[in-house]
Design a protein around this motif. Structure first.
Motif, mmCIF file in Angstrom:
data_model
loop_
_atom_site.group_PDB
_atom_site.id
_atom_site.type_symbol
_atom_site.label_atom_id
_atom_site.label_comp_id
_atom_site.label_asym_id
_atom_site.label_seq_id
_atom_site.Cartn_x
_atom_site.Cartn_y
_atom_site.Cartn_z
ATOM 1 N N VAL A 6 0.895 -1.154 0.000
ATOM 2 C CA VAL A 6 0.000 0.000 0.000
ATOM 3 C C VAL A 6 0.936 1.206 0.000
ATOM 4 C CG1 VAL A 6 -1.748 1.277 1.297
ATOM 5 C CG2 VAL A 6 -1.792 -1.229 1.270
ATOM 6 N N PRO A 7 0.974 1.992 -1.059
ATOM 7 C CA PRO A 7 2.007 3.006 -1.234
ATOM 8 C C PRO A 7 2.169 4.006 -0.089
ATOM 9 C CG PRO A 7 0.763 2.738 -3.261
ATOM 10 C CD PRO A 7 0.064 1.926 -2.209
ATOM 11 N N GLU A 8 1.110 4.287 0.638
ATOM 12 C CA GLU A 8 1.216 5.296 1.701
ATOM 13 C C GLU A 8 1.570 4.704 3.070
ATOM 14 O OE1 GLU A 8 -3.102 4.182 1.137
ATOM 15 O OE2 GLU A 8 -1.551 4.889 -0.209
ATOM 16 N N ASP A 9 1.695 3.380 3.166
ATOM 17 C CA ASP A 9 1.959 2.730 4.451
ATOM 18 C C ASP A 9 3.157 1.787 4.400
ATOM 19 O OD1 ASP A 9 -0.298 3.846 5.693
ATOM 20 O OD2 ASP A 9 -1.572 2.149 5.144
ATOM 21 N N TRP A 10 3.821 1.681 5.546
ATOM 22 C CA TRP A 10 4.809 0.625 5.775
ATOM 23 C C TRP A 10 4.112 -0.482 6.546
ATOM 24 C CZ3 TRP A 10 8.906 0.406 3.043
ATOM 25 C CH2 TRP A 10 9.588 1.567 2.664
ATOM 26 N N TYR A 11 4.445 -1.727 6.218
ATOM 27 C CA TYR A 11 3.830 -2.872 6.886
ATOM 28 C C TYR A 11 4.906 -3.917 7.182
ATOM 29 C CZ TYR A 11 1.012 -7.032 7.687
ATOM 30 O OH TYR A 11 0.469 -8.161 8.233
ATOM 31 N N LEU A 12 4.864 -4.444 8.399
ATOM 32 C CA LEU A 12 5.793 -5.485 8.832
ATOM 33 C C LEU A 12 5.002 -6.608 9.469
ATOM 34 C CD1 LEU A 12 8.829 -6.325 9.485
ATOM 35 C CD2 LEU A 12 8.394 -5.290 11.727
ATOM 36 N N ARG A 13 5.280 -7.826 9.057
ATOM 37 C CA ARG A 13 4.670 -9.004 9.674
ATOM 38 C C ARG A 13 5.790 -9.954 10.048
ATOM 39 N NH1 ARG A 13 3.593 -14.195 8.632
ATOM 40 N NH2 ARG A 13 1.786 -15.087 9.673
ATOM 41 N N LYS A 14 5.842 -10.320 11.327
ATOM 42 C CA LYS A 14 6.844 -11.254 11.825
ATOM 43 C C LYS A 14 6.153 -12.369 12.593
ATOM 44 C CE LYS A 14 10.797 -9.166 10.855
ATOM 45 N NZ LYS A 14 12.012 -9.758 10.386
ATOM 46 N N PRO A 15 6.384 -13.626 12.240
ATOM 47 C CA PRO A 15 5.842 -14.727 13.049
ATOM 48 C C PRO A 15 6.462 -14.664 14.453
ATOM 49 C CG PRO A 15 6.712 -15.532 10.958
ATOM 50 C CD PRO A 15 7.127 -14.111 11.079
ATOM 51 N N VAL A 16 5.630 -14.891 15.470
ATOM 52 C CA VAL A 16 6.128 -14.853 16.849
ATOM 53 C C VAL A 16 5.766 -16.112 17.620
ATOM 54 C CG1 VAL A 16 6.321 -12.339 17.040
ATOM 55 C CG2 VAL A 16 4.134 -13.458 17.570
ATOM 56 N N SER A 17 5.409 -17.160 16.870
ATOM 57 C CA SER A 17 5.168 -18.464 17.494
ATOM 58 C C SER A 17 5.878 -19.515 16.650
ATOM 59 C CB SER A 17 3.675 -18.774 17.587
ATOM 60 O OG SER A 17 3.093 -18.849 16.301
ATOM 61 N N ASP A 18 6.266 -20.583 17.289
ATOM 62 C CA ASP A 18 6.985 -21.642 16.585
ATOM 63 C C ASP A 18 6.166 -22.249 15.454
ATOM 64 O OD1 ASP A 18 9.147 -21.220 18.249
ATOM 65 O OD2 ASP A 18 8.646 -22.883 19.599
ATOM 66 N N ASP A 19 4.849 -22.277 15.624
ATOM 67 C CA ASP A 19 3.982 -22.850 14.596
ATOM 68 C C ASP A 19 3.555 -21.821 13.537
ATOM 69 O OD1 ASP A 19 2.177 -21.308 16.021
ATOM 70 O OD2 ASP A 19 0.917 -23.000 16.646
ATOM 71 N N HIS A 20 4.051 -20.599 13.658
ATOM 72 C CA HIS A 20 3.789 -19.505 12.707
ATOM 73 C C HIS A 20 2.312 -19.142 12.597
ATOM 74 C CE1 HIS A 20 7.868 -19.154 10.858
ATOM 75 N NE2 HIS A 20 7.992 -20.274 11.535
ATOM 76 N N THR A 21 1.523 -19.445 13.615
ATOM 77 C CA THR A 21 0.110 -19.080 13.581
ATOM 78 C C THR A 21 -0.176 -17.804 14.358
ATOM 79 O OG1 THR A 21 -0.436 -20.437 15.497
ATOM 80 C CG2 THR A 21 -0.619 -21.486 13.327
ATOM 81 N N THR A 22 0.835 -17.232 14.984
ATOM 82 C CA THR A 22 0.685 -15.963 15.694
ATOM 83 C C THR A 22 1.749 -15.018 15.157
ATOM 84 O OG1 THR A 22 -0.062 -17.177 17.643
ATOM 85 C CG2 THR A 22 0.513 -14.872 17.961
ATOM 86 N N SER A 23 1.338 -13.780 14.856
ATOM 87 C CA SER A 23 2.283 -12.842 14.244
ATOM 88 C C SER A 23 2.214 -11.469 14.896
ATOM 89 C CB SER A 23 2.003 -12.705 12.748
ATOM 90 O OG SER A 23 0.742 -12.097 12.546
ATOM 91 N N LEU A 24 3.332 -10.774 14.804
ATOM 92 C CA LEU A 24 3.403 -9.365 15.164
ATOM 93 C C LEU A 24 3.224 -8.594 13.868
ATOM 94 C CD1 LEU A 24 4.155 -6.991 17.100
ATOM 95 C CD2 LEU A 24 6.524 -7.362 16.353
ATOM 96 N N ASP A 25 2.259 -7.694 13.850
ATOM 97 C CA ASP A 25 1.984 -6.890 12.667
ATOM 98 C C ASP A 25 2.108 -5.415 13.031
ATOM 99 O OD1 ASP A 25 0.611 -9.522 12.416
ATOM 100 O OD2 ASP A 25 0.108 -8.732 10.445
ATOM 101 N N VAL A 26 2.912 -4.692 12.280
ATOM 102 C CA VAL A 26 3.111 -3.261 12.509
ATOM 103 C C VAL A 26 2.774 -2.537 11.221
ATOM 104 C CG1 VAL A 26 4.764 -1.451 13.140
ATOM 105 C CG2 VAL A 26 4.984 -3.748 14.144
ATOM 106 N N THR A 27 1.895 -1.557 11.326
ATOM 107 C CA THR A 27 1.542 -0.708 10.190
ATOM 108 C C THR A 27 1.843 0.733 10.581
ATOM 109 O OG1 THR A 27 -0.254 -2.220 9.607
ATOM 110 C CG2 THR A 27 -0.300 -0.029 8.595
ATOM 111 N N ALA A 28 2.496 1.458 9.683
ATOM 112 C CA ALA A 28 2.813 2.866 9.949
ATOM 113 C C ALA A 28 2.628 3.674 8.674
ATOM 114 C CB ALA A 28 4.246 3.004 10.443
ATOM 115 N N ALA A 29 1.921 4.773 8.789
ATOM 116 C CA ALA A 29 1.792 5.681 7.652
ATOM 117 C C ALA A 29 3.183 6.212 7.322
ATOM 118 C CB ALA A 29 0.855 6.840 7.986
#
Length: 117
Positions: free
Chosen positions: A31-54
């Protein structure tokens, strides 16, 4: 504690770095106006940390999500109820690791280990 409109701790803020630095940290800008980061935070990769910043720094959001159900995973509340819950403890450790990386890089401002995000 005061909260942002997205339910995050208002003591925190996001400082957007230059494009190369944001990309080096793993952020994308599909999305051109936003930065987005997704990092798995569980061993099974079913839980993630998501950061969105304009990109202009005007808005931001940090979420920890249960990817299987598309819902927030409030590991901090879970641990307040059951400090020995192994899955939540592992998620907490991994989230703290990722937040430390963002704080050390100067993106996450005001963060201290263990604080409610």
């Amino acid at each position: 504690m005061e909260y942002t409109r997205h339910g995050n701790n208002a003591a925190l803020s996001i400082h957007v770095l230059d494009d190369a630095a944001m990309r080096a940290l793993g952020f994308t800008d599909c999305v051109p106006e936003d930065w987005y980061l997704r990092k798995p935070v569980s061993d099974d990769h079913t839980t993630s940390l998501d950061v969105t910043a304009a990109k202009d720094g005007s808005d931001w959001c940090i979420d920890v999500l249960d990817e299987d159900f598309g819902q927030p995973y409030d590991y901090q509340w879970i641990l307040s109820q059951d400090p020995d819950f192994a899955y939540a403890r592992k998620v907490a450790a991994n989230v703290e690791r990722e937040l430390r990386i963002l704080a050390d890089a100067g993106v996450l401002v005001g963060w201290k280990e263990g604080m409610y995000v």
